[in-house]
Scaffold this active site. Structure first.
Site, mmCIF file in Angstrom:
data_model
loop_
_atom_site.group_PDB
_atom_site.id
_atom_site.type_symbol
_atom_site.label_atom_id
_atom_site.label_comp_id
_atom_site.label_asym_id
_atom_site.label_seq_id
_atom_site.Cartn_x
_atom_site.Cartn_y
_atom_site.Cartn_z
ATOM 1 N N ASN A 39 0.803 -1.229 0.000
ATOM 2 C CA ASN A 39 0.000 0.000 0.000
ATOM 3 C C ASN A 39 0.835 1.279 0.000
ATOM 4 O O ASN A 39 0.464 2.268 -0.628
ATOM 5 C CB ASN A 39 -1.023 -0.012 1.139
ATOM 6 C CG ASN A 39 -0.397 -0.174 2.499
ATOM 7 O OD1 ASN A 39 0.667 -0.761 2.651
ATOM 8 N ND2 ASN A 39 -1.066 0.334 3.521
ATOM 9 N N LYS A 63 11.631 -8.791 1.501
ATOM 10 C CA LYS A 63 10.624 -9.597 0.816
ATOM 11 C C LYS A 63 9.408 -8.686 0.666
ATOM 12 O O LYS A 63 8.633 -8.500 1.601
ATOM 13 C CB LYS A 63 10.287 -10.859 1.622
ATOM 14 C CG LYS A 63 9.454 -11.898 0.836
ATOM 15 C CD LYS A 63 8.070 -11.422 0.542
ATOM 16 C CE LYS A 63 7.249 -12.394 -0.272
ATOM 17 N NZ LYS A 63 6.196 -11.719 -1.055
ATOM 18 N N HIS A 64 9.263 -8.103 -0.522
ATOM 19 C CA HIS A 64 8.178 -7.157 -0.743
ATOM 20 C C HIS A 64 6.924 -7.904 -1.207
ATOM 21 O O HIS A 64 6.976 -9.089 -1.570
ATOM 22 C CB HIS A 64 8.589 -6.111 -1.780
ATOM 23 C CG HIS A 64 8.043 -4.745 -1.496
ATOM 24 N ND1 HIS A 64 6.806 -4.538 -0.924
ATOM 25 C CD2 HIS A 64 8.565 -3.501 -1.718
ATOM 26 C CE1 HIS A 64 6.589 -3.243 -0.804
ATOM 27 N NE2 HIS A 64 7.643 -2.590 -1.252
ATOM 28 N N SER A 110 4.069 -9.246 -3.531
ATOM 29 C CA SER A 110 4.303 -9.806 -4.865
ATOM 30 C C SER A 110 3.695 -8.980 -5.991
ATOM 31 O O SER A 110 3.985 -9.238 -7.168
ATOM 32 C CB SER A 110 3.762 -11.236 -4.928
ATOM 33 O OG SER A 110 4.497 -12.089 -4.076
ATOM 34 N N GLY A 116 1.789 -5.545 7.637
ATOM 35 C CA GLY A 116 0.843 -6.269 6.813
ATOM 36 C C GLY A 116 -0.360 -6.732 7.594
ATOM 37 O O GLY A 116 -0.756 -6.113 8.589
ATOM 38 N N CYS A 148 -3.353 1.494 6.858
ATOM 39 C CA CYS A 148 -3.609 1.001 8.210
ATOM 40 C C CYS A 148 -3.992 2.133 9.144
ATOM 41 O O CYS A 148 -4.808 1.949 10.051
ATOM 42 C CB CYS A 148 -2.378 0.276 8.752
ATOM 43 S SG CYS A 148 -1.926 -1.210 7.838
#
Length: 461
Positions: free
Chosen positions: A137, A160-161, A163, A212, A268
């Site tokens: 986001n 690790k972003h 996908s 996340g 968020c």
């Protein structure tokens, strides 16, 4: 989920990326470990020089990376450019302040003497390779607010972003290399979510941070707990926006619209639950609904667009299900509530009134431009409604009564209380939540020290 750039405005897959194979992933883990052994000994001045150079390059790239972010996840392009500028600002802030934030702490000499020592200090040393599992986001900001302090502390980063933002992830790796950081200081791992567990279990990875969903946070926390590794989690939020009778209603309503639809409502810390004192409820709702209905929904590359598409088809489906459940249970739809008939993952700004505790949207995070309204009879009821949530990320309070402000600051269950303004993040202020919104803090001195070995150094008499 494929590692791919899918334009959410059209649903078209633009590029698909092959995930790293086991051999390449192993090479990168080896490189991170080897790089840390030397990078940890660099001076604050050298780290700051490199990070300031990265900020300069990011400023130069602002238009291009802004369009990349918009193409990958759909935010209005002017908001994407602003995100890039915010990242450069944070890089410069940490470049300037990291050394003082991590300066040695000297205990009271009386305590040192009482311990039988002659002198002592507390030093903050880096931990090593840190794994960051990041969301789509705010695809630049979420990473930079971890990476800037981590790099200034002497750690190295493994990203690790999400996908669906692979181009942005690869851009970040390229940006830091162009700035002069060695290859192993910051590496993007193009892997699926199934690979996270094995990477986190690897002894070379010393800690992890995740922004996340709640399920993703539970999975990372469980593995890290088993491996006894430090984690910081920033998870969901369903932030209250409380309006009391003394509030400036025009400003409150105008800010409420922005607070709900920023980033297409996919934030968020976006205000999601609007809790309004009964004395000003009708007047506020009239202004708020009019503002939501007047927003321009359209091509996110258009400079005049206020709200673009949601980032994914699944995200829109999830949002629709929350609205439909509320509608079936008796909520009133004051505006929006129906998806437009067009390609892509669009959903209009929507306001629901008459929301009750039995509705899913009362308990679950609405990740899109959907607002819920609540009427409160007094301050006590406003606090009860605000705290009646599994989340506790941030909160907004609108009142000009200082006694009310103190009550809200004391009683609201959240990691932040923003008075007469919209929740925002800034490098100088700690950011994070409580309850199911996670634990630990990002940004500020608290954030840079999260991934440090806080070391007591003691000398005998």
């Amino acid at each position: 989920m494929a590692i791919a750039t899918v334009n959410p405005a059209t649903g078209e897959t633009l590029t698909t990326f092959a995930p790293l194979d086991d051999e390449e992933l192993e090479r990168r883990l080896q490189l991170a470990e080897a790089t840390f052994r030397t990078y940890r000994t660099t001076s604050f001045a050298e780290r700051a020089r490199l990070l300031n150079r990265a900020a300069d390059l990011l400023d130069e790239d602002r238009d291009g990376i802004g369009r990349t972010m918009t193409t990958e996840m759909g935010k209005p392009v002017r908001q994407a450019r602003a995100e890039a500028a915010k990242c450069a600002k944070a890089m410069r802030w940490y470049a300037e302040h990291a050394e003082s934030l991590l300066a040695d702490e000297v205990p009271d000499p009386r305590d040192v003497a009482d311990s039988g020592g002659s002198r002592a200090l507390v030093r903050h040393r880096p931990l090593g390779p840190v794994l960051a599992v990041m969301p789509w986001n705010f695809p630049l900001w979420q990473v930079v607010r971890f990476a800037a302090p981590a790099l200034m502390a002497g750690n190295v980063c493994l990203l690790k972003h999400a996908s669906n933002v692979p181009r942005t992830a690869l851009y970040l790796e390229d940006l830091l290399r162009r700035a002069g950081f060695s290859e192993g200081c910051f590496q993007t791992l193009l892997v699926g979510s199934g690979a996270i567990d094995a990477v986190l279990r690897d002894d070379r990875v010393k800690a992890a941070t995740l922004t996340g969903s709640e399920p993703a946070g539970r999975a990372v926390a469980a593995t890290a707990g088993e491996m006894i590794k430090k984690t910081v989690l920033e998870l969901g939020g369903s932030d209250p926006f409380v309006v009391m009778p003394s509030a400036d209603l025009d400003r409150a309503a105008e800010t409420a619209v922005t607070a709900r639809v920023q980033n297409n409502g996919q934030s968020c810390i976006a205000a999601k639950r609007f809790i309004v004192h009964t004395d000003v409820y009708d007047a506020f709702v009239e202004r708020f609904v009019a503002g939501m209905a007047a927003l321009t929904v359209g091509d996110p590359m258009d400079e005049t667009t206020d709200v673009g598409p949601l980032a994914s088809e699944q995200g829109r489906t999830d949002l629709e299900e929350l609205v439909d459940d509320a509608r079936r249970s008796g909520a009133d739809v004051l505006c929006g509530g129906e998806r437009p008939d067009r390609p892509g993952w669009w959903y209009p700004p929507t306001v629901l009134a008459g929301v009750t505790r039995e509705m899913r949207i009362h308990r679950e995070e609405a990740f899109g431009p959907v607002a819920t309204l609540y009427r409160a009879g007094d301050l006590d009821e406003a606090v009860l409604i605000a705290n009646d949530s599994p989340f506790g990320l941030s909160s907004n309070v609108w009142t000009r009564d200082e006694a009310e402000v103190e009550r809200f600051v004391r009683d609201l269950e959240a990691g932040g209380v923003f008075v007469n303004g919209m929740t925002a993040s800034h490098p100088a202020f700690p950011f994070g939540g409580i309850k199911r919104s996670g634990y630990g803090r990002e940004l500020s001195g608290q954030g840079i020290r999260e991934f440090c070995n806080i070391t007591t150094v003691w000398h005998g008499a």
